[in-house]
Design an enzyme around this catalytic site. Structure first.
Site, PDB file in Angstrom:
ATOM      1  N   LYS A  25      29.829  30.267  35.921  1.00 52.53           N
ATOM      2  CA  LYS A  25      29.333  31.654  35.918  1.00 52.53           C
ATOM      3  C   LYS A  25      28.081  31.788  35.032  1.00 52.53           C
ATOM      4  O   LYS A  25      27.093  32.397  35.422  1.00 52.53           O
ATOM      5  CB  LYS A  25      30.425  32.623  35.417  1.00 52.53           C
ATOM      6  CG  LYS A  25      31.706  32.557  36.247  1.00 52.53           C
ATOM      7  CD  LYS A  25      32.759  33.537  35.761  1.00 52.53           C
ATOM      8  CE  LYS A  25      33.358  33.236  34.398  1.00 52.53           C
ATOM      9  NZ  LYS A  25      34.184  32.009  34.346  1.00 52.53           N
ATOM     10  N   ARG A 101      38.805  40.913  33.872  1.00 54.39           N
ATOM     11  CA  ARG A 101      39.645  39.722  34.029  1.00 54.39           C
ATOM     12  C   ARG A 101      41.090  40.098  34.362  1.00 54.39           C
ATOM     13  O   ARG A 101      41.909  39.211  34.548  1.00 54.39           O
ATOM     14  CB  ARG A 101      39.645  38.945  32.720  1.00 54.39           C
ATOM     15  CG  ARG A 101      38.885  37.608  32.769  1.00 54.39           C
ATOM     16  CD  ARG A 101      38.915  37.085  31.361  1.00 54.39           C
ATOM     17  NE  ARG A 101      38.599  35.715  31.206  1.00 54.39           N
ATOM     18  CZ  ARG A 101      37.417  35.228  30.834  1.00 54.39           C
ATOM     19  NH1 ARG A 101      36.397  36.036  30.699  1.00 54.39           N
ATOM     20  NH2 ARG A 101      37.256  33.941  30.612  1.00 54.39           N
TER      21      ARG A 101
HETATM   22  P1  AMP Z   1      34.608  33.010  28.427  1.00 57.52           P
HETATM   23  O1  AMP Z   1      33.422  32.759  27.568  1.00 57.52           O
HETATM   24  O2  AMP Z   1      34.346  34.010  29.517  1.00 57.52           O
HETATM   25  O3  AMP Z   1      35.210  31.727  28.966  1.00 57.52           O
HETATM   26  O4  AMP Z   1      35.726  33.681  27.501  1.00 57.52           O
HETATM   27  C1  AMP Z   1      36.239  33.001  26.378  1.00 57.52           C
HETATM   28  C2  AMP Z   1      37.518  33.671  25.930  1.00 57.52           C
HETATM   29  O5  AMP Z   1      37.249  35.012  25.527  1.00 57.52           O
HETATM   30  C3  AMP Z   1      38.606  33.784  26.994  1.00 57.52           C
HETATM   31  O6  AMP Z   1      39.384  32.595  27.124  1.00 57.52           O
HETATM   32  C4  AMP Z   1      39.420  34.954  26.428  1.00 57.52           C
HETATM   33  O7  AMP Z   1      40.201  34.535  25.333  1.00 57.52           O
HETATM   34  C5  AMP Z   1      38.325  35.871  25.893  1.00 57.52           C
HETATM   35  N1  AMP Z   1      37.827  36.815  26.917  1.00 57.52           N
HETATM   36  C6  AMP Z   1      36.583  36.846  27.479  1.00 57.52           C
HETATM   37  N2  AMP Z   1      36.479  37.849  28.356  1.00 57.52           N
HETATM   38  C7  AMP Z   1      37.674  38.464  28.379  1.00 57.52           C
HETATM   39  C8  AMP Z   1      38.204  39.562  29.100  1.00 57.52           C
HETATM   40  N3  AMP Z   1      37.473  40.227  30.014  1.00 57.52           N
HETATM   41  N4  AMP Z   1      39.482  39.917  28.864  1.00 57.52           N
HETATM   42  C9  AMP Z   1      40.244  39.275  27.951  1.00 57.52           C
HETATM   43  N5  AMP Z   1      39.832  38.218  27.237  1.00 57.52           N
HETATM   44  C10 AMP Z   1      38.534  37.801  27.447  1.00 57.52           C
END
Ligand code: AMP
Length: 225
Positions: A25, A101
Site C-alpha cells: 500500500k 481496518r
Molecule cells: P501499518 O503501518 O498500516 O501496517 O500499521 C501498523 C500498526 O498500526 C498495525 O499493525 C496496528 O497495530 C496499527 N494500526 C494502523 N492503522 C490502524 C487502524 N486503522 N486501526 C487499528 N490499528 C491500526
C-alpha cells in the site's frame, strides 16, 4: 452544515488503500504521488508511530498493541484521522492507507466525510500470495524521517542501510519481525478483509493483484478511477 473540510471551492478527494500488511500500500502510494502531484499519502500506521514517538496519551495506549500486531481501538485511530483531515489540504487527493481496518471504522469514516461532500473516489484492495507478503515484509526497511520504503532485495538503497532520498539511517519496523507478522495477517483476515463486501456493495471497490511492478500497479489504479 458547516464543515471544516470544505474550505474554498475545491473539496478534497479520498482514495482508500486497503490490503493485508505487505501487499504494497505504501509503495503504491509513492508511485501514485510521482504520477499525480496533487495526491498525498495519509498512513494511519505513520500517524500512530508518530504519536508513539512523541509519547502522547494516544501513543502510549497504542504502542504496546502495535508491537504485538494487534489493532488499536477504533475510536483512538478515528479521532486521529479526523483531526488530520480537518487541517488537511483541501485541494489534495488523499490516499488513505490503512484506515479503515474494521467495519466500525468504515462507519466512522462515513461520519467524518458525510456532511462534507468529500469525493470518495474508490477503495483499492490489494492482494498478494502469502509467500510474497512474507518476503516483502521481512525485507522491508523504512526511513523514519521521510517514510521512504526500501527492500533489501527488490529495492535496495544505493548505500547499504541509508535512505536514498534523505540520507537517514533505515530501520526495520519492530512489527515487521516474523513472529508479529503472522499475527498481523490473522488480524487482517478477521477484522479487515470483510470490508471488501462493504465497498463492493457501494460500487467503490477496485480489487487488484499487487504481485506486479509497483509502477504498473499505479497505472492500473489510475486507469480505473
Ligand atoms: P501499518 O503501518 O498500516 O501496517 O500499521 C501498523 C500498526 O498500526 C498495525 O499493525 C496496528 O497495530 C496499527 N494500526 C494502523 N492503522 C490502524 C487502524 N486503522 N486501526 C487499528 N490499528 C491500526
Amino acid at each position: 452544515m458547516h464543515c471544516e473540510l470544505c474550505i474554498g471551492n475545491k473539496i478534497m478527494d479520498i482514495i482508500l488503500l486497503i490490503g493485508a500488511p505487505g501487499t504494497g500500500k505504501g509503495t503504491l502510494a509513492q508511485h501514485l504521488m510521482r504520477r499525480r502531484p496533487s495526491m498525498k499519502h495519509l498512513s494511519s500506521g505513520d500517524l500512530l508511530r508518530e504519536a508513539v514517538a512523541a509519547g502522547t496519551p494516544a501513543g502510549k495506549k497504542a504502542g504496546a498493541l502495535m508491537k504485538r500486531g494487534e489493532l488499536v481501538p477504533d475510536n483512538l485511530i478515528s479521532v486521529m484521522v479526523r483531526d488530520f483531515l480537518r487541517k488537511a489540504d483541501p485541494s489534495a487527493c488523499y490516499l488513505l492507507d490503512g484506515f479503515p481496518r474494521t467495519h466500525a471504522q468504515a462507519l466512522q469514516l462515513d461520519e467524518i466525510l458525510a456532511d462534507c461532500g468529500v469525493t470518495f473516489l474508490g477503495a483499492v484492495f490489494l492482494s498478494a500470495p502469502e509467500s510474497v507478503i512474507l518476503d516483502r515484509i521481512t525485507g522491508r526497511r523504512v526511513c523514519p524521517a521521510c517514510k521512504n520504503i526500501h527492500h533489501i532485495k527488490t529495492c535496495p538503497p544505493k548505500t547499504e542501510g541509508v535512505c536514498d532520498l534523505c540520507g537517514e539511517a533505515l530501520v526495520q519496523r519492530l512489527d515487521d519481525h516474523p513472529a508479529t507478522v503472522s499475527r498481523r495477517l490473522a488480524v487482517y483476515r478477521d477484522a479487515t478483509a470483510g470490508l471488501i463486501t462493504l465497498y463492493s456493495s457501494r460500487n467503490l471497490l477496485i480489487a487488484l493483484d499487487s504481485n506486479v511492478a509497483p509502477g504498473d500497479l499505479a497505472e492500473q489504479v489510475l486507469s480505473k478511477l
